[in-house]
Design an enzyme around this catalytic site. Structure first.
Site, mmCIF file in Angstrom:
data_model
loop_
_atom_site.group_PDB
_atom_site.id
_atom_site.type_symbol
_atom_site.label_atom_id
_atom_site.label_comp_id
_atom_site.label_asym_id
_atom_site.label_seq_id
_atom_site.Cartn_x
_atom_site.Cartn_y
_atom_site.Cartn_z
ATOM 1 N N GLY A 72 -16.279 -1.981 -6.792
ATOM 2 C CA GLY A 72 -15.810 -1.218 -5.635
ATOM 3 C C GLY A 72 -15.285 0.165 -5.962
ATOM 4 O O GLY A 72 -15.334 1.059 -5.106
ATOM 5 N N TYR A 132 -3.741 2.586 -12.106
ATOM 6 C CA TYR A 132 -2.523 3.405 -11.977
ATOM 7 C C TYR A 132 -1.254 2.572 -12.147
ATOM 8 O O TYR A 132 -0.148 3.099 -12.108
ATOM 9 C CB TYR A 132 -2.499 4.175 -10.648
ATOM 10 N N LYS A 146 -14.261 -3.609 3.245
ATOM 11 C CA LYS A 146 -15.029 -2.375 3.042
ATOM 12 C C LYS A 146 -16.510 -2.507 3.411
ATOM 13 O O LYS A 146 -17.131 -1.530 3.820
ATOM 14 C CB LYS A 146 -14.880 -1.889 1.600
ATOM 15 N N ASN A 166 -14.337 3.255 3.327
ATOM 16 C CA ASN A 166 -12.866 3.142 3.222
ATOM 17 C C ASN A 166 -12.157 4.002 4.265
ATOM 18 O O ASN A 166 -10.931 3.953 4.356
ATOM 19 C CB ASN A 166 -12.366 3.476 1.802
ATOM 20 N N SER A 195 0.825 -1.214 0.000
ATOM 21 C CA SER A 195 0.000 0.000 0.000
ATOM 22 C C SER A 195 0.862 1.268 0.000
ATOM 23 O O SER A 195 1.877 1.337 0.690
ATOM 24 C CB SER A 195 -0.894 0.003 1.244
HETATM 25 P P1 NAD Z 1 -14.369 -4.867 -8.852
HETATM 26 O O1 NAD Z 1 -14.006 -6.273 -9.134
HETATM 27 O O2 NAD Z 1 -15.160 -4.545 -7.645
HETATM 28 O O3 NAD Z 1 -15.179 -4.290 -10.114
HETATM 29 C C1 NAD Z 1 -14.690 -4.411 -11.424
HETATM 30 C C2 NAD Z 1 -15.830 -4.128 -12.397
HETATM 31 O O4 NAD Z 1 -15.330 -4.195 -13.721
HETATM 32 C C3 NAD Z 1 -16.957 -5.128 -12.311
HETATM 33 O O5 NAD Z 1 -18.179 -4.411 -12.299
HETATM 34 C C4 NAD Z 1 -16.825 -5.973 -13.560
HETATM 35 O O6 NAD Z 1 -18.080 -6.334 -14.089
HETATM 36 C C5 NAD Z 1 -16.141 -5.036 -14.519
HETATM 37 N N1 NAD Z 1 -15.265 -5.771 -15.453
HETATM 38 C C6 NAD Z 1 -14.230 -6.570 -15.121
HETATM 39 N N2 NAD Z 1 -13.667 -7.070 -16.239
HETATM 40 C C7 NAD Z 1 -14.363 -6.576 -17.289
HETATM 41 C C8 NAD Z 1 -14.260 -6.729 -18.684
HETATM 42 N N3 NAD Z 1 -13.312 -7.512 -19.237
HETATM 43 N N4 NAD Z 1 -15.139 -6.084 -19.468
HETATM 44 C C9 NAD Z 1 -16.078 -5.297 -18.920
HETATM 45 N N5 NAD Z 1 -16.230 -5.101 -17.589
HETATM 46 C C10 NAD Z 1 -15.381 -5.744 -16.793
HETATM 47 O O7 NAD Z 1 -13.000 -4.060 -8.868
HETATM 48 P P2 NAD Z 1 -12.765 -2.582 -8.292
HETATM 49 O O8 NAD Z 1 -12.341 -2.675 -6.884
HETATM 50 O O9 NAD Z 1 -13.946 -1.751 -8.644
HETATM 51 O O10 NAD Z 1 -11.482 -2.131 -9.111
HETATM 52 C C11 NAD Z 1 -11.586 -1.783 -10.481
HETATM 53 C C12 NAD Z 1 -10.322 -1.052 -10.909
HETATM 54 O O11 NAD Z 1 -10.220 0.180 -10.207
HETATM 55 C C13 NAD Z 1 -9.023 -1.805 -10.599
HETATM 56 O O12 NAD Z 1 -8.127 -1.555 -11.650
HETATM 57 C C14 NAD Z 1 -8.509 -1.165 -9.354
HETATM 58 O O13 NAD Z 1 -7.099 -1.215 -9.266
HETATM 59 C C15 NAD Z 1 -8.948 0.262 -9.597
HETATM 60 N N6 NAD Z 1 -9.088 1.035 -8.368
HETATM 61 C C16 NAD Z 1 -8.417 2.190 -8.307
HETATM 62 C C17 NAD Z 1 -8.529 2.989 -7.184
HETATM 63 C C18 NAD Z 1 -7.760 4.263 -7.160
HETATM 64 O O14 NAD Z 1 -7.709 4.893 -6.098
HETATM 65 N N7 NAD Z 1 -7.191 4.688 -8.270
HETATM 66 C C19 NAD Z 1 -9.347 2.599 -6.114
HETATM 67 C C20 NAD Z 1 -10.044 1.396 -6.216
HETATM 68 C C21 NAD Z 1 -9.896 0.620 -7.352
#
Ligand code: NAD
Length: 308
Positions: free
Chosen positions: A156, A256, A93, A114, A42
């Site tokens: 999420g 990122y 969460k 969070n 982290s």
């Molecule tokens: P998650 O698994 O909760 O949700 C992912 C979503 O993407 C789901 O709704 C799923 O249906 C969809 N998805 C997955 N593969 C797919 C595909 N091939 N085609 C279409 N839709 C697809 O994951 P999350 O926690 O929401 O994380 C998603 C992204 O956001 C990750 O890359 C994570 O690293 C990033 N993230 C970034 C931050 C930040 O602060 N920048 C914070 C949280 C998450």
């Protein structure tokens, strides 16, 4: 997951310390932390501890490897140790919610927390992922007010972004998602957003590529919150070519790592001027949490340089 480290204190590389450190990490230090698993990579301790040091605040932020089976104990410890608060990440969460005293309205809609703030024993759960995303856009002169936005994903990251954008005055949010485990819960969140805000929010099937493409063409903001673009899907973008985008829009990826995703490369080919990776959201969510705990602004430009 079991923490395979032992309790030995290992050597670290410390930069910037030029002499004895006094008035910091002493009897007055206030503790904050992160409850998550996995946790060791982290960037949050780096962000918060450097922000404390830069602002001369006597706080310390540590990582605690905690899963849902021990999150109740961790919250009890937070109360017992009179910690100012904590961040919570996967997989806690949702699991933390029953142990808190109240939720702020955005966390209530998201059904996820969070950030926890401890006000003299009263624990409130917040979600700063979405407000952090919005803050990072605003810091670069962009806003969601009155805008139409297409949002890929309903997990999420996506739901807090949708809630923050709706509360921040977006006119319309069109969420596109595949029919997976997130579909049914997302329907409820969309209904809650429509109930609580004046934004028109909809959930649409990602399988309908034409509707997705058309929606992006009509949007001022396109945000991908799916994780597509991150290994092992780093050679993939849901936006298939530059013709789907237009120059004067905002394109935001929550990924990122890597810093430049395939979506971002396609956006640059399309001549889009405002293209962002997920680093701004990471720092933004930290800055929003920092403000809740300290009442002060995190020095975000300084922190961005450190974590970039
Ligand atoms: P998650 O698994 O909760 O949700 C992912 C979503 O993407 C789901 O709704 C799923 O249906 C969809 N998805 C997955 N593969 C797919 C595909 N091939 N085609 C279409 N839709 C697809 O994951 P999350 O926690 O929401 O994380 C998603 C992204 O956001 C990750 O890359 C994570 O690293 C990033 N993230 C970034 C931050 C930040 O602060 N920048 C914070 C949280 C998450």
């Amino acid at each position: 997951m079991t923490d395979e480290r032992n309790n030995d204190i290992l050597p670290v590389k410390i930069s910037g310390v030029t002499g004895p450190v006094t008035g910091w990490l002493d009897g007055h230090t206030i503790l904050l932390g992160l409850f998550a698993d996995p946790i060791r990579h982290s960037v949050s301790p780096t962000m918060h501890n450097n922000a404390f040091a830069k602002l001369g605040l006597n706080g310390a932020y540590l990582c605690f490897e905690i899963g849902p089976d021990r999150i109740g104990d961790a919250v009890s410890a937070l109360r017992t140790l009179d910690m100012r608060g904590a961040n919570v990440s996967m997989p806690n969460k949702q699991a933390i919610i029953p142990y808190l005293d109240k939720l702020d309205p955005a966390a209530e809609i998201c059904g996820a927390v969070n950030t926890v703030v401890n006000e003299h024993g009263l624990l409130t759960g917040y979600t700063t992922d979405g407000t952090g995303w919005l803050r990072s856009l605003k810091e670069d002169g962009q806003d969601v007010k009155g805008k139409v936005m297409t949002l890929a994903g309903a997990g999420g990251a996506a739901i807090p972004i949708a809630v923050a954008a709706a509360m921040g005055g977006a006119r319309e949010i069109r969420i596109f998602n595949i029919h997976d485990r997130n579909w049914e819960p997302a329907k409820e969140k969309v209904a809650a957003i429509n109930e609580a805000t004046s934004c028109v929010c909809s959930l649409n099937p990602m399988e309908d590529k034409e509707a997705f493409k058309q929606s992006i063409a009509e949007s001022a903001i396109y945000c991908d919150a799916t994780g597509v673009g991150m290994p092992p899907l780093d050679d993939m973008s849901l936006v298939e070519d530059p013709s789907w985008l237009h120059e004067d829009m905002v394109v935001s990826d929550t990924v990122y790592e890597p810093r430049e995703t395939k979506l971002m490369r396609i956006a640059r080919q399309a001549g889009v001027k405002h293209v962002y990776n997920g680093l701004g959201m990471v720092v933004g969510q930290g800055a929003e949490a920092f403000k809740l705990w300290t009442g002060q602004e995190m020095p975000v430009e300084y922190i961005k340089e450190i974590v970039a």
